[in-house]
Scaffold this motif. Structure first.
Motif, PDB file in Angstrom:
ATOM      1  N   ASP A  36       0.810  -1.220   0.153  1.00  0.00           N
ATOM      2  CA  ASP A  36      -0.140   0.081  -0.063  1.00  0.00           C
ATOM      3  C   ASP A  36       0.996   1.207   0.035  1.00  0.00           C
ATOM      4  OD1 ASP A  36      -2.078  -1.680   0.004  1.00  0.00           O
ATOM      5  OD2 ASP A  36      -2.578  -1.495   2.144  1.00  0.00           O
ATOM      6  N   MET A  37       1.651   1.355   1.011  1.00  0.00           N
ATOM      7  CA  MET A  37       2.866   2.654   0.837  1.00  0.00           C
ATOM      8  C   MET A  37       3.399   2.555  -0.548  1.00  0.00           C
ATOM      9  SD  MET A  37       6.347   3.319   1.131  1.00  0.00           S
ATOM     10  CE  MET A  37       6.900   1.342   1.637  1.00  0.00           C
ATOM     11  N   LEU A  38       3.946   1.511  -1.172  1.00  0.00           N
ATOM     12  CA  LEU A  38       4.553   1.462  -2.687  1.00  0.00           C
ATOM     13  C   LEU A  38       3.498   2.209  -3.458  1.00  0.00           C
ATOM     14  CD1 LEU A  38       6.622  -1.595  -2.850  1.00  0.00           C
ATOM     15  CD2 LEU A  38       7.510   0.562  -2.278  1.00  0.00           C
ATOM     16  N   SER A  39       2.424   1.683  -3.388  1.00  0.00           N
ATOM     17  CA  SER A  39       1.461   2.309  -4.390  1.00  0.00           C
ATOM     18  C   SER A  39       0.967   3.827  -4.048  1.00  0.00           C
ATOM     19  CB  SER A  39      -0.168   1.578  -4.170  1.00  0.00           C
ATOM     20  OG  SER A  39      -1.087   2.056  -4.725  1.00  0.00           O
ATOM     21  N   SER A  40       1.121   4.205  -2.818  1.00  0.00           N
ATOM     22  CA  SER A  40       0.986   5.658  -2.404  1.00  0.00           C
ATOM     23  C   SER A  40       2.101   6.231  -3.041  1.00  0.00           C
ATOM     24  CB  SER A  40       0.748   5.832  -0.898  1.00  0.00           C
ATOM     25  OG  SER A  40      -0.363   5.052  -0.366  1.00  0.00           O
ATOM     26  N   MET A  41       3.089   5.843  -2.868  1.00  0.00           N
ATOM     27  CA  MET A  41       4.364   6.646  -3.512  1.00  0.00           C
ATOM     28  C   MET A  41       4.172   6.674  -4.881  1.00  0.00           C
ATOM     29  SD  MET A  41       7.467   5.022  -1.153  1.00  0.00           S
ATOM     30  CE  MET A  41       8.773   6.102  -1.968  1.00  0.00           C
TER      31      MET A  41
END
Length: 375
Positions: free
Chosen positions: A209-214
């Motif tokens: 999820d964090m990678l997707s947000s980044m």
């Protein structure tokens, strides 16, 4: 033989591999000593950040890696169970037919195979064959000093280290090899290390999820930058001076006179999709023609950089003291835009800076042992 195991065993195998890799990396790293608290805090932050991303990438690869391991073991089990032992294998000493008493997975020319072992009922030397029918021929270990097949091996174990000593009975040369086996973890040690160096499935999903947000933030910043670049491009095109033919002639005459040229005159303009002009000028100096050509070319390009006029390619020529210079002028907006784009690539123009910009956002990385914030 059954190589295929329960998925939980593969998970433990994978996590153990990752734990040992991180422990080896930690052992090999050198710790810089500093009394500066800010430096120490930055170093610790960087280390934790890198560890978090490394753990996340290892978790991303975990599922596919385990699937490959299971597929390979499933394939080896199938190969092992279906392999047929070669028949008609005879003792090279007595000629009796040998009995197959053992089979094991093996490789033949880089491909998975099964190796079958045969024994003689009269206790003569046995033989081994692959399922494809090729005989396995063991290669003797030769002395590195004299090359003879006269090595005697002894082995001993000290804690986790295995030492093998090869002694040549022909020349007396001795070689020793020590192999350090990886320590095995108790269940308690394993769970503690897994919590530190491996992400759980829940933490792994948070990492994705964090990678997707980044990635979303990166795309947003690119969109903002594209919009700013577009606005800057429009502003730059708007700033280009649209100079008429009479104005252009007047400015060129002044520039050439200031550069010590005389008898400056023009041919009639040629009206096509653009406007083409040819200028003639006498060189009033005795300077080298090549140097004069370079200097006047540079001077003209600088003068025209913010206008709708350009010097033609190979537009400056010289013969017997007379310079001929060819120009093109544009009144079509698409042509002016292309002219600006070319000058940007050459570094002759720069996009104007815009005051508006995207505000930086904070990204929180939900690590297993806390949160890391990237400003």
């Amino acid at each position: 033989m059954g190589r295929l195991k329960e998925p939980s065993e593969y998970e433990r195998q994978y996590d153990t591999f990752i734990i040992k890799r991180f422990l080896d990396r930690k052992k090999a790293s050198t710790e810089s000593v500093s009394d500066d608290e800010k430096e120490k805090a930055l170093r610790d932050f960087t280390r934790e950040l890198m560890l978090y991303f490394d753990k996340g990438e290892e978790w991303k690869a975990k599922r596919s890696t385990i699937e490959k391991w299971m597929d390979r073991d499933r394939r080896l089990d199938e190969l092992y169970n279906n392999a047929q032992a070669p028949v008609g294998i005879y003792c090279t000493t007595c000629g009796d037919e040998l009995e197959m008493n053992l089979k094991t997975p093996a490789e033949k020319d880089g491909k998975d195979d099964v190796l079958f072992f045969y024994r003689c009922s009269k206790k003569h030397r046995g033989r081994a064959f692959y399922s494809v029918g090729a005989e396995y021929i063991s290669k003797p270990s030769l002395c590195v000093e004299c090359g003879e097949d006269t090595l005697v091996s002894e082995s001993g174990r000290d804690n986790d280290a295995l030492t093998i000593i090869d002694t040549c009975t022909a020349c007396g040369h001795v070689d020793s090899f020590t192999f350090d086996s990886d320590p095995e973890f108790t269940d308690e040690e394993f769970e503690s290390l897994r919590a530190k160096y491996c992400l759980s499935d829940e933490e792994g999903e948070q990492y994705l999820d964090m990678l997707s947000s980044m990635e979303d933030m990166k795309k947003l910043q690119e969109q903002i930058q594209d919009r700013e670049d577009t606005q800057a491009m429009y502003a730059l095109i708007e700033s280009i001076q649209r100079i008429s033919v009479p104005q252009f002639k007047e400015s060129m005459v002044k520039l050439m006179e200031d550069a010590a040229f005389s008898n400056i005159h023009f041919d009639d303009p040629v009206m096509k999709g653009d406007v083409q002009l040819k200028l003639y000028a006498d060189d009033s100096t005795t300077a080298n023609a090549y140097d004069r050509e370079k200097s006047i070319t540079k001077l003209i390009r600088k003068e025209l950089a913010h206008t709708n006029w350009k010097l033609m390619n190979d537009g400056v020529s010289f013969r017997m003291g007379v310079f001929t210079i060819r120009f093109r002028g544009f009144d079509n907006e698409d042509d002016v835009k292309k002219l600006v784009e070319i000058r940007l690539k050459r570094g002759e123009l720069e996009l104007p800076g815009l005051s508006a910009g995207a505000e930086a956002s904070n990204v929180t990385l939900a690590a297993g042992d806390g949160s890391i914030v990237i400003p």
